[in-house]
Design a protein around this motif. Structure first.
Motif, mmCIF file in Angstrom:
data_model
loop_
_atom_site.group_PDB
_atom_site.id
_atom_site.type_symbol
_atom_site.label_atom_id
_atom_site.label_comp_id
_atom_site.label_asym_id
_atom_site.label_seq_id
_atom_site.Cartn_x
_atom_site.Cartn_y
_atom_site.Cartn_z
ATOM 1 N N LEU A 567 -18.472 43.515 -16.834
ATOM 2 C CA LEU A 567 -17.657 43.825 -17.842
ATOM 3 C C LEU A 567 -18.101 43.993 -19.370
ATOM 4 O O LEU A 567 -17.727 44.724 -20.062
ATOM 5 N N GLN A 568 -18.824 42.715 -19.583
ATOM 6 C CA GLN A 568 -19.476 42.608 -21.119
ATOM 7 C C GLN A 568 -20.287 43.666 -21.459
ATOM 8 O O GLN A 568 -20.264 44.313 -22.606
ATOM 9 N N ILE A 569 -21.040 44.001 -20.419
ATOM 10 C CA ILE A 569 -21.998 45.272 -20.762
ATOM 11 C C ILE A 569 -21.191 46.556 -21.021
ATOM 12 O O ILE A 569 -21.445 47.175 -21.824
ATOM 13 N N TYR A 570 -20.125 46.766 -20.121
ATOM 14 C CA TYR A 570 -19.493 47.809 -20.227
ATOM 15 C C TYR A 570 -18.750 47.887 -21.561
ATOM 16 O O TYR A 570 -18.660 48.932 -22.159
ATOM 17 N N LYS A 571 -18.013 46.842 -21.944
ATOM 18 C CA LYS A 571 -17.318 46.688 -23.151
ATOM 19 C C LYS A 571 -18.325 47.035 -24.575
ATOM 20 O O LYS A 571 -17.765 47.923 -25.086
ATOM 21 N N LYS A 572 -19.225 46.071 -24.391
ATOM 22 C CA LYS A 572 -20.216 46.644 -25.561
ATOM 23 C C LYS A 572 -20.871 47.770 -25.511
ATOM 24 O O LYS A 572 -21.066 48.314 -26.711
ATOM 25 N N MET A 573 -21.146 48.498 -24.413
ATOM 26 C CA MET A 573 -21.811 49.850 -24.454
ATOM 27 C C MET A 573 -20.792 50.748 -24.971
ATOM 28 O O MET A 573 -20.902 51.785 -25.813
ATOM 29 N N ALA A 574 -19.617 50.552 -24.250
ATOM 30 C CA ALA A 574 -18.437 51.556 -24.630
ATOM 31 C C ALA A 574 -18.054 51.779 -26.276
ATOM 32 O O ALA A 574 -17.958 52.295 -26.937
ATOM 33 N N ASP A 575 -18.209 50.403 -26.717
ATOM 34 C CA ASP A 575 -17.748 49.983 -28.086
ATOM 35 C C ASP A 575 -18.520 50.579 -28.958
ATOM 36 O O ASP A 575 -18.500 51.388 -30.147
ATOM 37 N N ALA A 576 -20.054 50.428 -28.766
ATOM 38 C CA ALA A 576 -21.138 51.197 -29.631
ATOM 39 C C ALA A 576 -20.993 52.656 -29.473
ATOM 40 O O ALA A 576 -21.278 53.279 -30.719
ATOM 41 N N ILE A 577 -20.550 53.164 -28.487
ATOM 42 C CA ILE A 577 -20.617 54.691 -28.445
ATOM 43 C C ILE A 577 -19.359 55.158 -29.253
ATOM 44 O O ILE A 577 -19.362 56.118 -30.003
ATOM 45 N N LEU A 578 -18.201 54.546 -28.987
ATOM 46 C CA LEU A 578 -17.089 54.941 -29.746
ATOM 47 C C LEU A 578 -17.318 54.669 -31.133
ATOM 48 O O LEU A 578 -16.916 55.531 -31.951
ATOM 49 N N LYS A 579 -17.800 53.617 -31.652
ATOM 50 C CA LYS A 579 -17.953 53.612 -33.070
ATOM 51 C C LYS A 579 -18.860 54.527 -33.573
ATOM 52 O O LYS A 579 -18.825 55.125 -34.899
ATOM 53 N N LYS A 580 -19.973 54.891 -33.090
ATOM 54 C CA LYS A 580 -21.057 55.940 -33.177
ATOM 55 C C LYS A 580 -20.308 57.438 -33.436
ATOM 56 O O LYS A 580 -20.702 58.188 -34.245
ATOM 57 N N ASN A 581 -19.348 57.650 -32.693
ATOM 58 C CA ASN A 581 -18.609 59.022 -32.667
ATOM 59 C C ASN A 581 -17.368 58.996 -33.702
ATOM 60 O O ASN A 581 -16.697 59.875 -33.747
ATOM 61 N N GLU A 582 -17.178 57.781 -34.358
ATOM 62 C CA GLU A 582 -16.049 57.743 -35.208
ATOM 63 C C GLU A 582 -16.189 58.642 -36.459
ATOM 64 O O GLU A 582 -17.213 58.995 -37.003
#
Length: 582
Positions: A567-582
């Motif tokens: 879950l931590q991996i999923y959260k950090k991976m998704a967070d990095a992608i979402l911030k990159k696409n802001e």
């Protein structure tokens, strides 16, 4: 005494005459056809003074979606020669490359044949350093650009490995020639696309050396290689290098022993990142099965499979009316549940992953149609295989992921009629197995209104000159009978969002716009009641309102109760992608 002296002198003269004749035969009479084997002494003499440095094995490259080489990367290098008195040159090189001049000179002193500096010193040369060296008056060395063939450090399981295997070469290409010594792909994309990547001819630099291995600079350096502008081909993948690096860094950070991650683009179904653990043992790839890619290996999914039961129950109208389930009971309805959840409705049951609810729904579904679970697993695409396949170039039924395993639901047909077997199947246990790739693709199907598509790892095959040889166009499954309805997909999305809500089993992901499903599978290795290992899953998509990415993260074969980090991996991976696409 005098007679003996004459005899000895005669023997010496005869032996000397034989020696003179032998030398004359070697140097004058039989230079092109010497001895019983008709050896060409002139050619052997030239070969003895010749040396070659391989600049490229000639194998084709695999590229990222950005066009960056992932294999056979071009590097800058320096050819160093043994026993050359060029102390000033080596000091200049050491200064530019920031390496020890003393260490460099010592290694050069021990050379018995020419060598590449990057291999000798285990270093790399940057383009600006190379350009700086080119401007200097450097004697006794040669600056070169070459292709470095090495095992991948990034996306090992996806890209695959290349090894020499004459038997495999002959089996694959049915040729009896010296090309049997050419390395072939043994796993991953290297294996799948080997017919396009296999080397045609090596690229070499040829030069002459003296008896000490030193270059004879009076001779020009000659290039030998294949100037074919078409082959071998290049494979342009869908892999996003920054995202791949981020995913691998997270798996390294959390020290996942066995598991994987798959990241898909919801619209194109491009595989943007794929990680498998453990890393491959490059010395013995097949030892301990380290070469196995766990993202395309079918394994027990646990409650992730409840998504299939939910889809069938929605379309068959079993959950339209207000209805509650006793979630204080276990999966069989007799024993007490590990979690006393009380009475829950269908939505709450999905959010909190109530085993009893989905066991009961599965039994009702199977009583009306013994094939219904299979049908909806197929509609959602969770059984697979889901890798791109079709006709390309001169190959029919070409598969981008030949090692992808197909999932299973039933191991024994009689289990369809056994109540307890149905209960276990409903919660992703018993004989249910799926791959993380197929599970991620199921989430992409749901996020894309139920439309089924194949997952694509390669986008194009390019000729050596960059022109397109073939492309892998995406094919939509237009048979509506083979997919869930858009309305069902919408209702599933609302359920998947509840899982990351305050009362869901993945509430730790709730602060990000993620929707998905958790899964924990219990494994009894020795068929006894003791749980030996567990699989922990999270599969989903994000952002929740306008999904762009689907992802699966799995932590496999860990001890029960052990701390997991999926879950931590999923959260950090998704967070990095979402911030990159802001």
């Amino acid at each position: 005494m005098k007679k003996r002296l004459y005899i000895l002198l005669s023997i010496v003269l005869i032996l000397f005459g034989i020696l003179i004749y032998r030398l004359a035969d070697i140097q004058l009479f039989s230079t092109k056809s010497f001895g019983p084997d008709n050896v060409n002494l002139l050619e052997r003499s030239v070969a003895q003074r010749s040396h070659q440095m391989v600049l490229s094995t000639g194998r084709g490259q695999i590229l990222s979606r950005q066009g960056e080489p992932l294999t056979n990367k071009k590097i800058f290098d320096i050819i160093l020669f043994p026993k050359l008195n060029a102390e000033q040159t080596y000091k200049k090189i050491s200064g530019v490359l920031n390496i020890s001049a003393q260490s460099l000179q010592k290694k050069i002193h021990n050379l018995d044949q020419p060598a590449f500096l990057t291999s000798l010193m285990d270093t790399s040369i940057k383009s600006e350093q190379f350009n700086e060296l080119k401007k200097m008056d450097l004697k006794g060395i040669r600056l070169m650009e070459r292709f470095k063939n090495e095992d991948p450090q990034l996306a090992q399981h996806l890209l695959g490995f290349v090894r020499q295997n004459p038997a495999l070469y002959q089996k694959r290409y049915d040729e009896n020639s010296q090309k049997e010594t050419v390395p072939v792909g043994i796993s991953g994309l290297q294996e799948a696309f080997d017919p396009f990547l296999v080397a045609q001819e090596q690229e070499k630099l040829l030069f002459h050396v003296d008896g000490h291995g030193r270059p004879m600079f009076g001779f020009d350096l000659k290039y030998a290689g294949d100037n074919n502008h078409f082959y071998p081909a290049k494979i342009k993948t869908t892999l996003d290098v920054p995202l791949q690096k981020k995913a691998e860094d997270l798996f390294n950070q959390y020290e996942v022993n066995q598991g994987g991650l798959v990241l898909l683009d919801v619209q194109s179904r491009d595989v943007l990142a794929m990680v498998s653990r453990p890393n491959v043992d490059t010395e013995n790839p097949y030892g301990n099965d380290s070469i196995r890619n766990h993202t395309i290996t079918a394994d027990f999914p646990g409650s992730v499979f409840k998504t299939v039961i939910a889809a069938a129950a929605i379309e068959k109208g079993l959950v339209d009316e207000p209805r509650s389930f006793n979630c204080s009971k276990g999966v069989y309805g007799e024993e007490e549940a590990d979690r006393d959840l009380g009475r829950l409705n269908f939505k709450q049951s999905f959010a909190q992953s109530c085993n009893r609810t989905f066991a009961k729904l599965a039994l009702e579904l199977m009583e009306s149609d013994r094939q219904i679970i299979d049908k909806y697993a197929k509609k959602l695409g969770i059984i697979g295989p889901v890798g791109w396949s079709g006709d390309v170039f001169r190959y029919e039924d070409f598969t981008q992921i030949p090692d992808e395993e197909q999932g299973t639901i039933w191991a024994d047909e009689s289990d369809r009629h056994v109540k307890d077997a149905i209960f276990q199947t409903a919660i992703g246990q018993k004989n249910v197995k799926v791959t993380p790739l197929a599970a991620a693709n199921m989430m992409a199907n749901i996020a894309n209104n139920g439309k089924r598509q194949d997952a694509r790892i390669a986008d194009q095959i390019l000729y050596q000159n960059g022109a397109e040889m073939a492309s892998f166009s995406q094919k939509n499954n237009k048979d509506k009978e083979q997919q869930i309805s858009p309305l069902t997909a919408k209702r599933l999305r609302s359920l998947l969002k509840l899982v990351t809500g305050n009362s869901g089993t993945a509430s730790t992901l709730g602060e990000l716009p993620i929707a998905g499903k958790t899964g924990t599978a219990e494994l009894n290795i020795d068929d006894d009641e003791k749980i030996e290992f567990e699989n922990s899953w999270f599969v989903g998509y994000f952002p929740e309102k306008k999904p762009k990415y689907a992802m699966a993260v799995v932590d496999l074969r860990h001890k029960p109760g052990a701390q997991t980090h999926h879950l931590q991996i999923y959260k950090k991976m998704a967070d990095a992608i979402l911030k990159k696409n802001e």
